[in-house]
Design an enzyme around this catalytic site. Sequence first.
Site, short mmCIF file in Angstrom:
data_model
loop_
_atom_site.label_atom_id
_atom_site.label_comp_id
_atom_site.label_asym_id
_atom_site.label_seq_id
_atom_site.Cartn_x
_atom_site.Cartn_y
_atom_site.Cartn_z
N GLU A 1 10.31 14.98 15.68
CA GLU A 1 10.56 14.97 14.24
C GLU A 1 9.66 16.01 13.58
O GLU A 1 8.44 15.93 13.68
CB GLU A 1 10.27 13.58 13.66
CG GLU A 1 10.60 13.50 12.18
CD GLU A 1 10.44 12.09 11.61
OE1 GLU A 1 9.37 11.50 11.78
OE2 GLU A 1 11.40 11.61 10.99
N CYS B 1 13.51 10.74 6.58
CA CYS B 1 13.62 10.25 7.96
C CYS B 1 15.02 10.50 8.52
O CYS B 1 15.19 10.76 9.70
CB CYS B 1 13.26 8.78 8.05
SG CYS B 1 14.18 7.75 6.92
N GLY C 1 3.83 3.35 13.38
CA GLY C 1 4.61 2.11 13.45
C GLY C 1 4.27 1.31 14.69
O GLY C 1 4.14 0.08 14.64
N LYS D 1 0.86 -1.19 0.00
CA LYS D 1 0.00 0.00 0.00
C LYS D 1 0.89 1.23 0.00
O LYS D 1 1.54 1.54 1.00
CB LYS D 1 -0.91 0.06 1.22
CG LYS D 1 -1.94 1.20 1.05
CD LYS D 1 -2.65 1.60 2.31
CE LYS D 1 -1.93 2.64 3.10
NZ LYS D 1 -1.84 3.97 2.47
N GLU E 1 10.70 1.08 9.91
CA GLU E 1 11.69 2.15 9.68
C GLU E 1 10.96 3.44 10.00
O GLU E 1 10.08 3.85 9.26
CB GLU E 1 12.13 2.08 8.21
CG GLU E 1 13.56 2.46 7.99
CD GLU E 1 13.73 3.94 7.76
OE1 GLU E 1 13.75 4.67 8.77
OE2 GLU E 1 13.82 4.35 6.60
N GLY F 1 7.32 4.91 8.19
CA GLY F 1 6.44 6.04 8.50
C GLY F 1 6.74 6.56 9.89
O GLY F 1 7.86 6.44 10.38
N SER F 2 5.72 7.10 10.52
CA SER F 2 5.93 7.73 11.83
C SER F 2 6.06 6.67 12.93
O SER F 2 5.54 5.55 12.80
CB SER F 2 4.78 8.67 12.15
OG SER F 2 3.59 7.92 12.27
N THR F 3 6.69 7.05 14.01
CA THR F 3 6.85 6.14 15.15
C THR F 3 5.48 5.77 15.71
O THR F 3 5.22 4.61 16.05
CB THR F 3 7.72 6.80 16.23
OG1 THR F 3 9.01 7.04 15.64
CG2 THR F 3 7.88 5.93 17.45
P1 NDP Z 1 2.17 7.75 8.87
O1 NDP Z 1 3.20 7.02 9.64
O2 NDP Z 1 0.87 7.97 9.51
O3 NDP Z 1 1.91 6.99 7.47
C1 NDP Z 1 2.82 6.17 6.77
C2 NDP Z 1 2.05 5.12 5.98
O4 NDP Z 1 1.31 4.29 6.87
C3 NDP Z 1 1.03 5.68 5.00
O5 NDP Z 1 0.91 4.84 3.86
C4 NDP Z 1 -0.23 5.63 5.83
O6 NDP Z 1 -1.40 5.73 5.07
C5 NDP Z 1 -0.07 4.31 6.51
N1 NDP Z 1 -0.91 4.12 7.70
C6 NDP Z 1 -1.44 5.08 8.52
N2 NDP Z 1 -2.15 4.50 9.51
C7 NDP Z 1 -2.07 3.16 9.33
C8 NDP Z 1 -2.57 2.02 10.03
N3 NDP Z 1 -3.33 2.14 11.12
N4 NDP Z 1 -2.28 0.79 9.56
C9 NDP Z 1 -1.50 0.64 8.47
N5 NDP Z 1 -1.02 1.67 7.76
C10 NDP Z 1 -1.27 2.92 8.18
O7 NDP Z 1 2.83 9.11 8.41
P2 NDP Z 1 2.14 10.44 7.84
O8 NDP Z 1 2.11 10.34 6.38
O9 NDP Z 1 0.85 10.71 8.53
O10 NDP Z 1 3.21 11.54 8.30
C11 NDP Z 1 3.23 11.94 9.68
C12 NDP Z 1 4.65 12.00 10.19
O11 NDP Z 1 5.26 10.72 10.06
C13 NDP Z 1 5.58 12.92 9.42
O12 NDP Z 1 5.45 14.24 9.85
C14 NDP Z 1 6.91 12.35 9.78
O13 NDP Z 1 7.30 12.81 11.04
C15 NDP Z 1 6.66 10.85 9.86
N6 NDP Z 1 7.04 10.16 8.62
C16 NDP Z 1 8.21 9.46 8.62
C17 NDP Z 1 8.63 8.84 7.46
C18 NDP Z 1 9.91 8.08 7.42
O14 NDP Z 1 10.53 8.03 6.35
N7 NDP Z 1 10.32 7.43 8.48
C19 NDP Z 1 7.89 8.92 6.21
C20 NDP Z 1 6.64 9.65 6.33
C21 NDP Z 1 6.26 10.24 7.50
P3 NDP Z 1 -2.12 7.19 4.98
O15 NDP Z 1 -1.18 8.01 4.17
O16 NDP Z 1 -3.40 6.94 4.35
O17 NDP Z 1 -2.27 7.69 6.39
#
Ligand code: NDP
Length: 494
Positions: free
Chosen positions: A396, A297, A244, A186, A262, A239-241
Amino acid sequence: MATVAEDFDPATVVPRGGHYIDGAWHNGRGAIAVRRPSDGQVYGEIPDAGEELVDLAVRSAETAIAKGDWARRAPRERARVLRRWADLMDADIATLAKLEAVGSTRTITSAVNWDVPFSADGFRFFSEFADKHGGDVAPTRSDHLGLVIAEPIGVIAAIAPWNFPLNMVAYKCAAALAAGNAVVLKPSELTPYSALRLAELAVQAGMPAGIFNVVSGFGHTTGDAIVRHPGIGKVTFTGSTRTGAAVMASCAMNGLKPVTLELGGKCPQLVFDDVDDLDSVAECIASGVFGNAGQVCTAGTRLLVQRGIADRLVERIAACARRLKAGPTWRADTDFPPIISTAQAERVGAIVDRALAAGASAVVGGKRMEVCGAGAYFEPTVLVDVDGGMEAVRGEIFGPVLTVQRFDDEQEAFALANDSSYGLAAGVHTSDLGRALRALRQLQVGSVWVNRYGRSADYILPTGGYKQSGIGKDLGRQSYESCLRYKAALIAFG
Ligand code: NDP
């Protein structure tokens, strides 16, 4: 033939949305508007897969695995398919690079020179493991043969963020596929199109239908349904902590699935007063925090600098920030892109405002910029007079914001660097080898870069964090091995 990045008209990019399951397009229900981050215009829509289509995707993957045409295919043939896929990505660079540039914060210049070729190379890199690692012979008693047999896990779920949409497919999926697994991916609903295009190319490369599936939708609906699905054997997430942690909890409650996470970072860049060339250090620091407008990140967002050189270094970094050219991603001379969405830019702005209200000052930047239509741009920002308790220093931000803290000696520098709930990466600038080696030992992070900043482009070094920056690794042999499970066999023949 090398492709040259040139300006293009974003209106010429008309992406195909939907889901790509079992080698075919599915339209599905629901319409999520997809915006161009550079000007805020809606340019497409995607459906939200939800439980029903997630179930179809996972079952297709299970069926494709059961057919035996991937995991049980001769490993060299699997590797050849992945290499053909990579070649198709390179051949498709004109389309892929524009899709990436229109839909994300990656500029056309970055997409052409880095995102597309580097992602293609990720599939080549991991293809080479396919026929190199099958397990071990264990040293057991002489009338027994002990084997450790490496087997694919089955169906791996990959949940990717929006900051490097194409490259994240390579990070999250290449090792899994090379190891003989099927994948249900996804992408972020903000940046879905390049991953969907890759799914079409996979089938053209000869990958059996159902081995690589892409489902579109929101995280809280589709992402959540994927993670919970009983057919998923492992989840790899970036994605975010906070999200995660929710994914990990769901994995624990729904089948005890292993996870690779990650997550976020708040990476320090340490500069000691023995560095040779302050100008090149300043450029390195600036590109480490302002690249992709800080939406990385591993962005090096905390400058820790030895007191005697602090003012001179900050002045130079501010000069680098002023030279950046903000613009839409479809302009070849843009080197400072927008923030992915208005909501995200508001979040960045609110953190900076709170830091300013608490006594910080901005040497450069500090607010939103009007650049192109309704695109959300935020000035490259350097904050001084911060203290270690501020949210801007601890959390972050995921925007182009550097905080500056000064130190007097090495131990204070290492203590400041480690004073974080995150532990993703750190940069160290010094001409003292002993100091660099002490930093390697003492910094509590998953990657340390000395006299440079950023990951290498050769995929062999694993990436992933300590502490709240994650669990497990992407890239490297470690990532490949995490896509396998190990069976022990003991055969008596005495
Ligand atoms: P999220 O961690 O919320 O999202 C990352 C991914 O996870 C997206 O595809 C998201 O879908 C999906 N997701 C969200 N909720 C769920 C769930 N319950 N179960 C499974 N998958 C899920 O990051 P955001 O995009 O909301 O960004 C917020 C913050 O996260 C940023 O400001 C940054 O601090 C951090 N971030 C860190 C990243 C990294 O590289 N480590 C990358 C991106 C963000 P959807 O987009 O529909 O919510």
